[in-house]
Design an enzyme around this catalytic site. Structure first.
Site, PDB file in Angstrom:
ATOM      1  N   LYS A   5     -10.071  12.932   8.063  1.00 16.41           N
ATOM      2  CA  LYS A   5      -9.726  12.458   9.405  1.00 16.41           C
ATOM      3  C   LYS A   5      -9.729  13.629  10.387  1.00 16.41           C
ATOM      4  CE  LYS A   5      -6.621   8.678   8.038  1.00 16.41           C
ATOM      5  NZ  LYS A   5      -7.281   7.544   8.692  1.00 16.41           N
ATOM      6  N   ARG A  22      -7.734  -0.373   0.699  1.00 20.10           N
ATOM      7  CA  ARG A  22      -8.255  -1.618   0.113  1.00 20.10           C
ATOM      8  C   ARG A  22      -8.649  -1.407  -1.351  1.00 20.10           C
ATOM      9  NH1 ARG A  22     -12.715  -1.802   4.728  1.00 20.10           N
ATOM     10  NH2 ARG A  22     -11.022  -0.673   5.733  1.00 20.10           N
ATOM     11  N   ASP A  30     -12.145   7.156   3.456  1.00 20.16           N
ATOM     12  CA  ASP A  30     -10.942   6.888   4.254  1.00 20.16           C
ATOM     13  C   ASP A  30     -10.558   5.405   4.208  1.00 20.16           C
ATOM     14  OD1 ASP A  30      -8.822   7.445   5.876  1.00 20.16           O
ATOM     15  OD2 ASP A  30      -9.994   7.717   7.722  1.00 20.16           O
ATOM     16  N   ASP A  90       1.449   6.148   5.578  1.00 27.63           N
ATOM     17  CA  ASP A  90       0.492   5.250   4.938  1.00 27.63           C
ATOM     18  C   ASP A  90       1.042   4.587   3.669  1.00 27.63           C
ATOM     19  OD1 ASP A  90      -1.906   4.063   5.477  1.00 27.63           O
ATOM     20  OD2 ASP A  90      -3.098   5.474   4.300  1.00 27.63           O
ATOM     21  N   LYS A 110       0.845  -1.205   0.000  1.00 31.90           N
ATOM     22  CA  LYS A 110       0.000   0.000   0.000  1.00 31.90           C
ATOM     23  C   LYS A 110       0.870   1.242   0.000  1.00 31.90           C
ATOM     24  CE  LYS A 110      -3.324   2.598   2.860  1.00 31.90           C
ATOM     25  NZ  LYS A 110      -4.236   2.584   4.024  1.00 31.90           N
TER      26      LYS A 110
HETATM   27  N1  BES Z   1      -4.427   4.547   6.758  1.00 29.88           N
HETATM   28  C1  BES Z   1      -5.532   4.225   7.561  1.00 29.88           C
HETATM   29  C2  BES Z   1      -5.233   3.188   8.636  1.00 29.88           C
HETATM   30  C3  BES Z   1      -4.190   3.537   9.666  1.00 29.88           C
HETATM   31  C4  BES Z   1      -4.561   3.861  10.958  1.00 29.88           C
HETATM   32  C5  BES Z   1      -2.850   3.445   9.376  1.00 29.88           C
HETATM   33  C6  BES Z   1      -3.610   4.130  11.912  1.00 29.88           C
HETATM   34  C7  BES Z   1      -1.891   3.714  10.329  1.00 29.88           C
HETATM   35  C8  BES Z   1      -2.274   4.051  11.606  1.00 29.88           C
HETATM   36  C9  BES Z   1      -6.662   3.683   6.692  1.00 29.88           C
HETATM   37  O1  BES Z   1      -6.698   4.116   5.389  1.00 29.88           O
HETATM   38  C10 BES Z   1      -7.944   4.117   7.335  1.00 29.88           C
HETATM   39  O2  BES Z   1      -8.144   5.277   7.447  1.00 29.88           O
HETATM   40  N2  BES Z   1      -8.747   3.156   7.733  1.00 29.88           N
HETATM   41  C11 BES Z   1      -9.985   3.444   8.380  1.00 29.88           C
HETATM   42  C12 BES Z   1     -11.015   2.487   7.835  1.00 29.88           C
HETATM   43  C13 BES Z   1     -12.417   2.853   8.173  1.00 29.88           C
HETATM   44  C14 BES Z   1     -12.834   4.119   7.443  1.00 29.88           C
HETATM   45  C15 BES Z   1     -13.320   1.716   7.776  1.00 29.88           C
HETATM   46  C16 BES Z   1      -9.801   3.230   9.886  1.00 29.88           C
HETATM   47  O3  BES Z   1      -9.015   2.364  10.265  1.00 29.88           O
HETATM   48  O4  BES Z   1     -10.419   3.958  10.639  1.00 29.88           O
HETATM   49 ZN    ZN Z   2      -4.859   4.685   4.590  1.00 30.09          ZN
HETATM   50 ZN    ZN Z   3      -7.727   5.975   5.134  1.00 31.82          ZN
END
Ligand code: BES
Ligand code: ZN
Ligand code: ZN
Length: 489
Positions: free
Chosen positions: A269, A343, A339, A280, A257
């Site tokens: 966010k 995936r 966000d 990321d 990724k």
């Molecule tokens: N990049 C984030 C996940 C992340 C969180 C990486 C903390 C490193 C540290 C990912 O793209 C994300 O934002 N995921 C969301 C998914 C949700 C919207 C279903 C999350 O984990 O809140």
């Molecule tokens: Zn992310």
């Molecule tokens: Zn994200």
């Protein structure tokens, strides 16, 4: 930089000699080192316990100005990580003191299933990984890394593991390269620049690199990657790194990724969680560094690294919640949350990989979900796999390298949470529970029959306070792990 030393430790001309000391056993047969340990133990404040540390100056009969003693704790509990840790700490202390060179006295007994060679390997890893500073952006560079690190052992061992210093250095250089990329600020690694940086780093190796741009991505129907990138002024890229040794039998695809900054997009966010989102792209950094390392080590399998690079930003052109996007596989995805972008880009990369390469194994590495960090904390990655043997292998490699992984479930019936009323699938579940599993199940929709594993490194990819052999920033997690996995496949 690494060198074996076999002369009498008392005669070593170096800034500091480092002696590991076990709390309840002798781990050296060398008379000089035993004598030093005895001296250290005569002080009540030093017992050789985990974390014990004592520095002596101008010890009688010793040429080196300083002797540093570090405790490994009880012998029955001293594992490879204990030795990595003390080596990292010693290097850090020497850097802080402004020294140029140190020599470690290596144990010559085995313990807990580890031979002296394993302990030497662990100490070299801790030393190499600890001897790194990320100070590119500081005007005044006060600290300097060590110029020479020696390892004292007997002649026979030095001959027996003569290849070890080079091998450890090569692998750890990969980790440090990944760290550098992850720590780099997001304004300096937007997709185009990051792709060029990868091409430059891989330049001298036996690798073929292709960078797909906007037009190529469209041609290959990677609309999910394009959608995620639509809010950014900088267009997405897909870097393909191909390592193809002669006479290879297996093809392994690694997908990383590469979100160079994850603002969340229209589902922006909240403030606190934004500034570390330069991390990321840690999956892409680890995969790129693994390919470079694999080429340097001349591994036997064909390995293809696929790195979808993109910046997830909000703008008038950004993709929206409610959008329906057609992925490279043909499957349509309804966007529940912008966000959950990782995936999306992985789905396109995985579909492309399967179509182009029909690999024997596919592993993706991604800072995919906050939910995985909630489940396993900041030091352990989650492994999700359709193939139990592959998951077991990854967990075992994680034990060895101390890039720890824990196998997580992917229950079929949970797939229900990704059902969409309008498209083939949604990119987030309707419920917020089990977020890491939902993300893995989403990916599994694109992997076909290929033995596949997904490693969620959102926890361990990045640290905000230093540990024994890593300063705050990218940890380079995954490079040592993937090399070990590939060597076992
Ligand atoms: N990049 C984030 C996940 C992340 C969180 C990486 C903390 C490193 C540290 C990912 O793209 C994300 O934002 N995921 C969301 C998914 C949700 C919207 C279903 C999350 O984990 O809140
Ligand atoms: Zn992310
Ligand atoms: Zn994200």
């Amino acid at each position: 930089m690494f060198k074996f030393r076999t002369e009498d430790p008392a005669q070593l001309k170096t800034d500091m000699i480092v002696v590991p000391v076990c709390e309840d056993a002798s781990i050296t047969g060398n008379a000089t080192v035993s004598g030093l340990v005895e001296q250290a133990r005569s002080y009540p404040e030093f017992k050789g316990k985990t974390g014990d540390r004592m520095l002596l100056y101008r010890v009688d009969g010793v040429q080196s100005e300083r002797v540093l003693f570090l405790g490994t704790g009880k012998k029955e509990k001293a594992d490879a990580e204990a030795f990595r840790t003390i080596a990292g700490k010693a290097v850090r202390q020497a850097i802080d003191a402004g020294l140029e060179g140190i020599v470690f006295c290596m144990p010559d007994t085995g313990m807990n299933g580890l031979g002296p060679e394993d302990l030497a390997e662990a100490m070299m890893e801790g030393a190499c990984l600890g001897n790194f500073l990320f100070d590119l952006y500081k005007q005044e560079r006060r600290k300097k890394t060590l110029k020479t690190i020696g390892f004292h052992t007997d002649l026979k061992s030095a001959r027996q593991y003569a290849d070890l210093p080079d091998r450890v250095t090569t692998i750890c250089r990969g980790t440090l390269l990944a760290r550098e990329w992850v720590s780099m600020p997001p304004n300096e690694k937007r997709p185009d620049r990051f792709s060029r940086s990868i091409v430059k780093a891989a330049d001298k190796e036996n690798l073929t690199l292709v960078v797909l741009d906007d037009r190529d991505l469209k041609k290959n129907k990677m609309h999910a990657l394009m959608a995620v990138g639509s809010g950014s002024e900088t267009r997405p890229r897909m870097v393909i790194i191909d390592y193809r040794p002669e006479g290879y039998e297996k093809t392994i695809v690694l997908v990383g990724k590469g979100v160079t900054f994850d603002s969340g997009g229209i589902n922006l966010k909240p403030g606190g969680s934004l500034e570390d989102m330069k991390q990321d792209m840690a999956g892409a950094a680890a995969v790129a560094a693994t390919l470079i390392t694999a080429a340097r080590l001349e591994l036997g399998h064909r390995i293809i690294g696929l790195l979808p690079l993109v910046e997830n930003m909000p703008s008038g052109d950004a993709y929206r919640p409610g959008d329906i996007v057609r992925t490279a596989s043909g499957k349509t995805v309804e966007i529940g949350n912008t966000d959950a972008e990782g995936r999306m880009i992985l789905a396109d990369a995985i579909a492309y990989a399967i179509k182009q390469y029909n690999p024997d194994n596919l592993i993706d590495m991604a800072t995919l979900t906050g939910a995985c960090v909630v489940a396993l904390g900041q030091k352990i990655a989650g492994v999700f796999s359709s193939d139990e043997a592959l998951a077991g292998l990854i967990v075992a490699s994680g034990k060895k390298t101390h890039e720890r992984c824990w196998a997580m479930p992917m229950p079929e019936d949970y797939k229900e949470i990704l059902k969409s009323d309008f498209a083939d699938i949604r990119n987030v579940g309707k419920s917020r529970w089990g977020g890491a599993i939902a993300a893995a199940l989403f990916l599994s929709e694109f992997t076909g029959d290929v033995p596949w594993a997904h490693i969620d490194i959102a926890g361990p990819a990045y640290i905000t306070s230093a540990n024994a052999y890593c300063e705050p920033g990218g940890t380079g997690f995954g490079v040592r792990l993937l090399i070990d996995v590939i060597e076992k496949l």
